[in-house]
Each structure stands twice: as C-alpha cells, then as structure tokens.
Enzyme design. Sequence first.
Site, PDB file in Angstrom:
ATOM      1  N   GLU A  95      41.290  43.442  29.062  1.00  0.00           N
ATOM      2  CA  GLU A  95      41.054  42.242  30.631  1.00  0.00           C
ATOM      3  C   GLU A  95      39.868  41.322  29.866  1.00  0.00           C
ATOM      4  O   GLU A  95      39.077  41.666  29.297  1.00  0.00           O
ATOM      5  CB  GLU A  95      41.235  42.772  31.747  1.00  0.00           C
ATOM      6  CG  GLU A  95      42.915  43.790  31.984  1.00  0.00           C
ATOM      7  CD  GLU A  95      42.640  44.160  32.985  1.00  0.00           C
ATOM      8  OE1 GLU A  95      42.108  43.786  33.757  1.00  0.00           O
ATOM      9  OE2 GLU A  95      42.662  45.904  32.904  1.00  0.00           O
TER      10      GLU A  95
ATOM     11  N   HIS B 153      41.020  36.882  42.570  1.00  0.00           N
ATOM     12  CA  HIS B 153      41.395  37.458  40.831  1.00  0.00           C
ATOM     13  C   HIS B 153      42.167  35.960  40.987  1.00  0.00           C
ATOM     14  O   HIS B 153      42.518  35.164  41.744  1.00  0.00           O
ATOM     15  CB  HIS B 153      43.034  38.040  41.588  1.00  0.00           C
ATOM     16  CG  HIS B 153      43.131  39.046  39.826  1.00  0.00           C
ATOM     17  ND1 HIS B 153      44.036  37.876  38.737  1.00  0.00           N
ATOM     18  CD2 HIS B 153      43.404  40.018  39.320  1.00  0.00           C
ATOM     19  CE1 HIS B 153      44.442  38.663  37.697  1.00  0.00           C
ATOM     20  NE2 HIS B 153      43.924  40.067  38.158  1.00  0.00           N
TER      21      HIS B 153
ATOM     22  N   ARG C 175      36.129  37.263  35.209  1.00  0.00           N
ATOM     23  CA  ARG C 175      37.055  36.794  36.039  1.00  0.00           C
ATOM     24  C   ARG C 175      36.572  35.620  37.240  1.00  0.00           C
ATOM     25  O   ARG C 175      37.082  35.116  37.739  1.00  0.00           O
ATOM     26  CB  ARG C 175      37.239  38.352  37.382  1.00  0.00           C
ATOM     27  CG  ARG C 175      38.544  37.905  37.928  1.00  0.00           C
ATOM     28  CD  ARG C 175      38.989  39.468  38.521  1.00  0.00           C
ATOM     29  NE  ARG C 175      39.700  39.946  37.676  1.00  0.00           N
ATOM     30  CZ  ARG C 175      40.005  41.578  37.655  1.00  0.00           C
ATOM     31  NH1 ARG C 175      39.899  41.726  38.739  1.00  0.00           N
ATOM     32  NH2 ARG C 175      40.635  42.427  37.196  1.00  0.00           N
TER      33      ARG C 175
ATOM     34  N   HIS D 221      40.144  39.479  46.258  1.00  0.00           N
ATOM     35  CA  HIS D 221      41.031  40.898  45.569  1.00  0.00           C
ATOM     36  C   HIS D 221      40.634  41.617  45.374  1.00  0.00           C
ATOM     37  O   HIS D 221      41.073  42.512  45.803  1.00  0.00           O
ATOM     38  CB  HIS D 221      41.059  40.090  44.325  1.00  0.00           C
ATOM     39  CG  HIS D 221      41.920  41.377  43.237  1.00  0.00           C
ATOM     40  ND1 HIS D 221      43.117  42.015  43.654  1.00  0.00           N
ATOM     41  CD2 HIS D 221      40.841  41.840  41.548  1.00  0.00           C
ATOM     42  CE1 HIS D 221      42.891  42.764  42.183  1.00  0.00           C
ATOM     43  NE2 HIS D 221      42.234  42.600  41.494  1.00  0.00           N
TER      44      HIS D 221
ATOM     45  N   ARG E  82      32.529  42.217  39.663  1.00  0.00           N
ATOM     46  CA  ARG E  82      33.158  43.570  38.926  1.00  0.00           C
ATOM     47  C   ARG E  82      33.700  43.103  38.049  1.00  0.00           C
ATOM     48  O   ARG E  82      35.261  41.993  37.568  1.00  0.00           O
ATOM     49  CB  ARG E  82      34.411  44.572  39.435  1.00  0.00           C
ATOM     50  CG  ARG E  82      34.966  45.749  39.642  1.00  0.00           C
ATOM     51  CD  ARG E  82      36.016  46.113  40.665  1.00  0.00           C
ATOM     52  NE  ARG E  82      36.722  45.207  40.772  1.00  0.00           N
ATOM     53  CZ  ARG E  82      37.955  45.466  39.982  1.00  0.00           C
ATOM     54  NH1 ARG E  82      38.294  46.260  39.377  1.00  0.00           N
ATOM     55  NH2 ARG E  82      39.376  44.341  40.751  1.00  0.00           N
TER      56      ARG E  82
HETATM   57  C1  SIN Z   1      44.515  42.703  37.067  1.00  0.00           C
HETATM   58  O1  SIN Z   1      45.197  43.800  36.320  1.00  0.00           O
HETATM   59  O2  SIN Z   1      44.175  41.824  36.312  1.00  0.00           O
HETATM   60  C2  SIN Z   1      43.426  43.609  38.020  1.00  0.00           C
HETATM   61  C3  SIN Z   1      43.071  44.796  37.565  1.00  0.00           C
HETATM   62  C4  SIN Z   1      41.743  44.887  38.431  1.00  0.00           C
HETATM   63  O3  SIN Z   1      41.267  44.105  39.157  1.00  0.00           O
HETATM   64  O4  SIN Z   1      40.929  45.347  38.128  1.00  0.00           O
END
Ligand code: SIN
Length: 539
Positions: free
Chosen positions: A129, A245, A293, A352, A387
């Site tokens: 991610e 998010h 993010r 988020h 985060r």
């Molecule tokens: C996601 O799956 O993009 C969210 C996971 C997260 O917020 O850590």
Amino acid sequence: MSELASESWTQRGWEASADLVVVGSGVAGLTAALDAAGLGLRVVVVTKDAADAGSTRWAQGGVAVVLGDMPGDSVGAHVTDTITAGAGLADAAAVAEIIADGPAAVARLRARGAVFDPGPDGRLARTREGGHSAFRVVHAGGDATGAEVERALVAAVADRRLPLLTGHVAVDALRDEDGAVTGLAVLDDEGRPGVLRAPAVLLASGGYGQLYASTTNPETATGDGIALALRAGATAADLEFVQFHPTVLYTGPAAGRRPLITEAVRGEGAVLLDRAGRRFMTGVHPLADLAPRDVVAAAITRTLAATGTDCVYLDATAIPGFAVRFPTVHAACRDAGVDPAREAIPVTPAAHYACGGVVTDLHGRTAVPGLYAAGEVARTGLHGANRLASNSLLEGLVVGARAARVVAADRRTARWAAAVRPTPAMPLAPRESVQRAMTAAAGIGRDAAGLAAASDAVEAATRASVPADRAGVEDAALTLLAQAVLAAAGTRTESRGCHVRTDFPERDDVWQRTSLVLALDEAGHPVVLPGAIPEGRAA
Ligand code: SIN
C-alpha cells in the site's frame, strides 16, 4: 444484563462490577478483553451498537507486519517507512516498539482463529500500500481483512463467554475524589442509565470520521472516547491530523459512509487518472501512485480544484482477476454500476482515520489513574502527522495486548464508595451543523479565516444540554471534537502530513517534533496547552 453476575438495581438504574470495563468491540478492545480475561481479570465489554458495528470490520487492506519470511524486507524498513509517512512527527521509540511486537501479535490473532490469505508458495500472501517500500501487508478474504479480524475476535469472546454488553453507550468515567477512575456510567438504547463499577476502564471506541459529511467510517465513529477522556482530565494530541483516504467510490454528492477502494488496488498496479485520462501522480512523489496517503489525497484535491470536477479515476483494468482479489471493492463498484475490469473507477478522498487521540504511553496508560486507551482513540506516537497504511490493525493488536498486561499489573483497588454524580450538561450542537462547518473548513486545505468561521458556526449552534440517549452522547462528543480539531488546526501554522493549510503551504521546521496537546479548561472548552506551542507561533 443477565450475563453480569453482580448486577443489582439502584436509584440510578442497574449497577454491576468488574475488574476492567472495555469500551468498544473492535480489534483493540476485544484483544485487550481476551488477554485481560486470560490473565484472570473479570472483564466486561461495552459497545453502543452491535459487536461488529465499529470501524474494524470495514478495514480492507490488511495488517502491515514483517514476519521474517520475505527476503528483502525487514522490521527496520517497516520502521523507516512508518517514520517517513509520519512526516516528522512520529515518535521513533513508539514506532520501533509497536512494530517489533507485530509478529507476535499477528501470531496470537491467528491462534484465535483469524485466517489470512495464503500465497501460491504456502506462505501468507502479501500486498503493498501507499508509503510501503515492500510487499508486507497480510490480508484476509482478499480485501475483507477487518471483517475477518472482527469475526475471529467476536467468536473468541463468545467462546470464552465474556460479557459483551451491546446497545450501551459510555457517557462518563466515574472518578473518586483524587480523580482516579472507579467505573463507567452508561445509557442503554432507551436512554436508561446503568453503572459499571471497575478500577480500570479501557477506551477502544475508535475515531471521529463522522465529523465530516463524507467518510469511510461507520456511524459509530463519533469521537465518544476522546470526549470522555478529556472530560475525565486526560489530554489529547495530534487531533488536527485527520487522515483522508485518497480513494473512496464516488457516487455523487450524497453524504455519509462511502465505500472504500483499498490502497492495495494501487499496490497491485492501478493508477490514478484525471478526467482527461492523464496520470497526475507521476512527478509528484518518487513513489507516484503509491506515495504516502497524505500526498496522494492532497494531489487528488489539487487536481479536482484544477479541473473543476468532483472525482478522479482509478484505472484497475490491468489487474487480472479483480473480482476474486478484491471482492468487496468489486461488489461496491458493481452496485454503483461500475465494472472495474473494464472501466476506471470514479474516486474521491474522504475522512478516514484519526492519527491523533487520547495521549497514552505505549501500554495504553493515560494521565488519569485507571483510564486506558488503545487503537484509533489513542495517540501513542506511532502515526505522527500521517498514518502509514495498515498500521492501524497492527497498533490495535499490539497496544490492546499491552494494555491488558498493565491493567493486570496495575490492579488498582477501586474505592467503591465514590458517589455517582448525575450526568452534567455538556455543550452540544446539532450534528448537521458540526458536519457542515467541518466539511467546509477543516478538510484538506484549511486556512485561518475558514477555521475561525467554522469555530464561530459551531459555537453559535451550541447549547448546554444533558445527553439523554446515544444520539445526545454522540452529538456532545462531535461538538467537543470539532472544537478541539479546529483549535489545533488553527494553531499549527504550517502544512504537515494530513494537515494542509492553504495559508501556510510549507512545512515549518519550528513545528518539527511538536505535537499539540489539548485539555479542557475550567469551562469545559478544549484548549491547546501553551507549553506545546513553539515560541513566536502562539495563535
Ligand atoms: C486501505 O485498505 O486502503 C485502508 C487501510 C488502512 O486504512 O490502513
């Protein structure tokens, strides 16, 4: 209430007792409850809705953890990625300790029945991610990790017959004359009061995404735990760092919870496009679409403003077997009439995750004896200003377990004689007014004038009122959180991580390593403690 052996009835409704009351039934709360019960404590879990109605079950991506079986990855690299994502505010000691505990925490979760997806070679499958330098995120059910974690923990709680009190909202901590916790006042679904006497209360009640009109969070995410902790005399920090998010499914201007499009979709090859079909993350960050993010959400926001559109597009058409790998995302897209195998998914950012929260040590202890916090409600220093993806389930597992151990070790004796005072009147504004003000002024891109106008709007809508039911408790919490976020966001005159100020668009090194700590003043209003503000930057 029949499962609580010591239940009795008083003028204030029912009373029961335990060694530990856990508020919230997500990953941190249930981990703590199970571990504390294993250590011989009498535990009660209280939750205002159904057991699985919190944020945990909606987590998609997975758990970020280095299990030592993937060449090229290391705990040190996970630590570095977390600190980098935290934009200069993550606490290095917190990051190192929590991440080091990850493998054992995941092993305990698996022993409790959680099943993670296997890869073709028999090891656990890993995804990647934003902000991660390696494929290290373990997942379940493709993109239904939170649902599997919640399922396993709820089943373990049922197996152990731990009392789980659903439909009861936590109103206030009971405290003795020295300020130490002696229990918890609750209201049931009908607004009837009850009292749980206990020398330890652990808050694991999640974040405050419902401050905003559009969020990935369920309706339960109203900041109740942070508000309760502040009223009990604890401090909170980093509240201005509300993580948006980058990609929720855009289905029009409707408000409320929006379906998440997990970052793992980008981790496995999808790219972001503007309405003209141009990739706009290239050149913004070396990791492009897989930047942390905050960087991606801010770039999308700039693109929306520049193109005058409501959404950008996530092209996942090159991912083979999308429906099998991402069944939750696929189902949400199909419900909205989008086929991700053939067309780009319309996406937009939404509130988020709360990177800040109740200030705790790395064992969940707050400044108030007997009051503990773990998970999204808490601020351990792991996340800093932003985060790292999939570090939240990890933190809940690790700190939930640690909190159980210190509650058992602290084993305070409650002073049962402490009187239960009537619930006080609290500042309370209608939820729609709060959400309107926060959405307009405290999202991605804030400035002094907007923040001041939002504070005035919340203030003008606020009345003192005794919360009579769950909705009242939640509205009081949202009002307090709005005041606190606006105070912190107005004070931090720089942009860092999730906190983007259009009037102070750069990072200011004077704020490096400075967390804004808030407490309630005598009038019950959240204020930034002056000690935290760098010289010459006082608001
Ligand atoms: C996601 O799956 O993009 C969210 C996971 C997260 O917020 O850590």
